[in-house]
Design an enzyme around this catalytic site. Structure first.
Site, PDB file in Angstrom:
ATOM      1  N   ASP A   1      70.332  -3.936  -6.792  1.00 42.48           N
ATOM      2  CA  ASP A   1      71.763  -3.689  -6.692  1.00 42.48           C
ATOM      3  C   ASP A   1      72.598  -4.765  -7.360  1.00 42.48           C
ATOM      4  O   ASP A   1      72.129  -5.862  -7.664  1.00 42.48           O
ATOM      5  CB  ASP A   1      72.185  -3.664  -5.221  1.00 42.48           C
ATOM      6  CG  ASP A   1      72.221  -5.072  -4.621  1.00 42.48           C
ATOM      7  OD1 ASP A   1      71.210  -5.792  -4.755  1.00 42.48           O
ATOM      8  OD2 ASP A   1      73.267  -5.464  -4.064  1.00 42.48           O
TER       9      ASP A   1
ATOM     10  N   VAL B   1      69.748  -7.239 -13.817  1.00 36.68           N
ATOM     11  CA  VAL B   1      69.318  -5.841 -13.863  1.00 36.68           C
ATOM     12  C   VAL B   1      69.648  -5.106 -12.566  1.00 36.68           C
ATOM     13  O   VAL B   1      69.697  -5.720 -11.492  1.00 36.68           O
ATOM     14  CB  VAL B   1      67.805  -5.730 -14.161  1.00 36.68           C
ATOM     15  CG1 VAL B   1      67.508  -6.126 -15.602  1.00 36.68           C
ATOM     16  CG2 VAL B   1      66.977  -6.578 -13.207  1.00 36.68           C
TER      17      VAL B   1
ATOM     18  N   ARG C   1      71.594   1.026  -6.486  1.00 29.06           N
ATOM     19  CA  ARG C   1      70.208   1.064  -6.003  1.00 29.06           C
ATOM     20  C   ARG C   1      69.545   2.412  -6.286  1.00 29.06           C
ATOM     21  O   ARG C   1      68.325   2.501  -6.416  1.00 29.06           O
ATOM     22  CB  ARG C   1      70.159   0.801  -4.493  1.00 29.06           C
ATOM     23  CG  ARG C   1      70.543  -0.619  -4.092  1.00 29.06           C
ATOM     24  CD  ARG C   1      70.096  -0.885  -2.665  1.00 29.06           C
ATOM     25  NE  ARG C   1      70.740  -2.045  -2.084  1.00 29.06           N
ATOM     26  CZ  ARG C   1      70.309  -3.299  -2.224  1.00 29.06           C
ATOM     27  NH1 ARG C   1      69.236  -3.550  -2.949  1.00 29.06           N
ATOM     28  NH2 ARG C   1      70.937  -4.302  -1.659  1.00 29.06           N
TER      29      ARG C   1
ATOM     30  N   ASP D   1      63.002 -13.993  -9.358  1.00 30.42           N
ATOM     31  CA  ASP D   1      63.990 -14.611 -10.241  1.00 30.42           C
ATOM     32  C   ASP D   1      63.781 -16.128 -10.197  1.00 30.42           C
ATOM     33  O   ASP D   1      62.986 -16.669 -10.948  1.00 30.42           O
ATOM     34  CB  ASP D   1      65.372 -14.177  -9.736  1.00 30.42           C
ATOM     35  CG  ASP D   1      66.522 -14.647 -10.606  1.00 30.42           C
ATOM     36  OD1 ASP D   1      66.273 -15.071 -11.743  1.00 30.42           O
ATOM     37  OD2 ASP D   1      67.679 -14.578 -10.144  1.00 30.42           O
TER      38      ASP D   1
ATOM     39  N   LYS E   1      66.388  -5.487   0.733  1.00 38.14           N
ATOM     40  CA  LYS E   1      66.469  -4.050   0.527  1.00 38.14           C
ATOM     41  C   LYS E   1      65.880  -3.621  -0.814  1.00 38.14           C
ATOM     42  O   LYS E   1      65.456  -2.489  -0.996  1.00 38.14           O
ATOM     43  CB  LYS E   1      67.943  -3.615   0.548  1.00 38.14           C
ATOM     44  CG  LYS E   1      68.652  -3.794   1.845  1.00 38.14           C
ATOM     45  CD  LYS E   1      70.107  -3.321   1.662  1.00 38.14           C
ATOM     46  CE  LYS E   1      70.967  -3.687   2.840  1.00 38.14           C
ATOM     47  NZ  LYS E   1      72.392  -3.405   2.538  1.00 38.14           N
TER      48      LYS E   1
HETATM   49  P1  IMP Z   1      64.930 -15.362  -6.123  1.00 36.96           P
HETATM   50  O1  IMP Z   1      64.833 -15.968  -4.769  1.00 36.96           O
HETATM   51  O2  IMP Z   1      65.924 -16.069  -6.998  1.00 36.96           O
HETATM   52  O3  IMP Z   1      63.576 -15.210  -6.815  1.00 36.96           O
HETATM   53  O4  IMP Z   1      65.596 -13.956  -5.977  1.00 36.96           O
HETATM   54  C1  IMP Z   1      64.958 -12.914  -5.452  1.00 36.96           C
HETATM   55  C2  IMP Z   1      65.906 -11.793  -5.077  1.00 36.96           C
HETATM   56  O5  IMP Z   1      67.190 -11.870  -5.710  1.00 36.96           O
HETATM   57  C3  IMP Z   1      65.309 -10.495  -5.539  1.00 36.96           C
HETATM   58  O6  IMP Z   1      64.394  -9.987  -4.602  1.00 36.96           O
HETATM   59  C4  IMP Z   1      66.545  -9.627  -5.721  1.00 36.96           C
HETATM   60  O7  IMP Z   1      66.871  -9.012  -4.500  1.00 36.96           O
HETATM   61  C5  IMP Z   1      67.625 -10.597  -6.134  1.00 36.96           C
HETATM   62  N1  IMP Z   1      67.773 -10.602  -7.618  1.00 36.96           N
HETATM   63  C6  IMP Z   1      67.367 -11.542  -8.494  1.00 36.96           C
HETATM   64  N2  IMP Z   1      67.646 -11.219  -9.765  1.00 36.96           N
HETATM   65  C7  IMP Z   1      68.253 -10.011  -9.702  1.00 36.96           C
HETATM   66  C8  IMP Z   1      68.777  -9.110 -10.706  1.00 36.96           C
HETATM   67  O8  IMP Z   1      68.733  -9.327 -11.939  1.00 36.96           O
HETATM   68  N3  IMP Z   1      69.316  -7.955 -10.233  1.00 36.96           N
HETATM   69  C9  IMP Z   1      69.395  -7.647  -8.907  1.00 36.96           C
HETATM   70  N4  IMP Z   1      68.904  -8.443  -7.946  1.00 36.96           N
HETATM   71  C10 IMP Z   1      68.343  -9.620  -8.337  1.00 36.96           C
END
Ligand code: IMP
Ligand code: MG
Length: 174
Positions: free
Chosen positions: A157, A151, A163, A101, A41
């Protein structure tokens, strides 16, 4: 009431960066069949603004992905909750992500999409948190790099809240 998140990126700073990214994408994809693939989302706000900053004919698709529980740490498990409505074979795809992330979601998505034979796949992310990278992420179009903080806002969120904040902020009372 909780304290409002403290501002990290103002609405104005985001808008001007999104305008630049849109112009860059428009230059790179002129004359090509472009699909913006919005990862739900978190990317819904970014996609709405970015799409309007790209002065080209384009298609918008949504892919629902869940990689987080209600916690502030990645579960490492990526689940597709909503699939594309049309094939992307032969088309130039730009994945639109709110934040990269650990990079796990992105590497999983890239693999899934390549199996559908698009002409190309690139990535546009509003935010990157390199401190937590697990799977090396190649981001072709990046808005901002952020420190290792959680963040919220502008689509992002915490437990489905915040959001609709017009800016990107950091939670002061997590
Ligand atoms: P990854 O797979 O760890 O790269 O995470 C990706 C997803 O985690 C992002 O598309 C976000 O939806 C969520 N996410 C990662 N870090 C944050 C944050 O600091 N705030 C909110 N959502 C996050
Ligand atoms: Mg996301």
């Amino acid at each position: 009431m909780d304290d409002p998140p403290s501002e990290l990126l103002s609405s104005e700073a985001i808008q001007s960066r999104v305008t630049e990214l849109g112009a860059q994408i428009a230059r790179d994809y002129a004359g090509k069949s472009l699909v913006l693939l919005s990862v739900l989302k978190g990317s819904f706000v970014f996609t709405a603004d970015l799409s309007r900053a790209i002065d080209l004919p384009l298609r918008v698709e949504f892919l629902g992905v869940r990689s987080y529980g209600d916690d502030t740490r990645s579960s490492g498990v990526v689940q597709i909750t909503l699939d594309l409505t049309r094939p992307i074979a032969g088309e130039h795809v730009v994945i639109v992500e709110d934040i990269v992330d650990t990079g796990l979601t992105l590497s999983y998505l890239r693999e899934q999409l390549l199996a559908r034979a698009p002409a190309s796949v690139k990535v546009c992310a509003l935010l990157h948190k390199p401190a937590r990278s697990v799977s090396p992420a190649h981001i072709d179009y990046l808005g901002f790099t952020v420190e290792d903080v959680f963040v919220v806002g502008y689509g992002l969120d915490h437990a489905e809240r915040y959001r609709n904040l017009p800016y990107v902020g950091v939670l002061t009372t997590p």
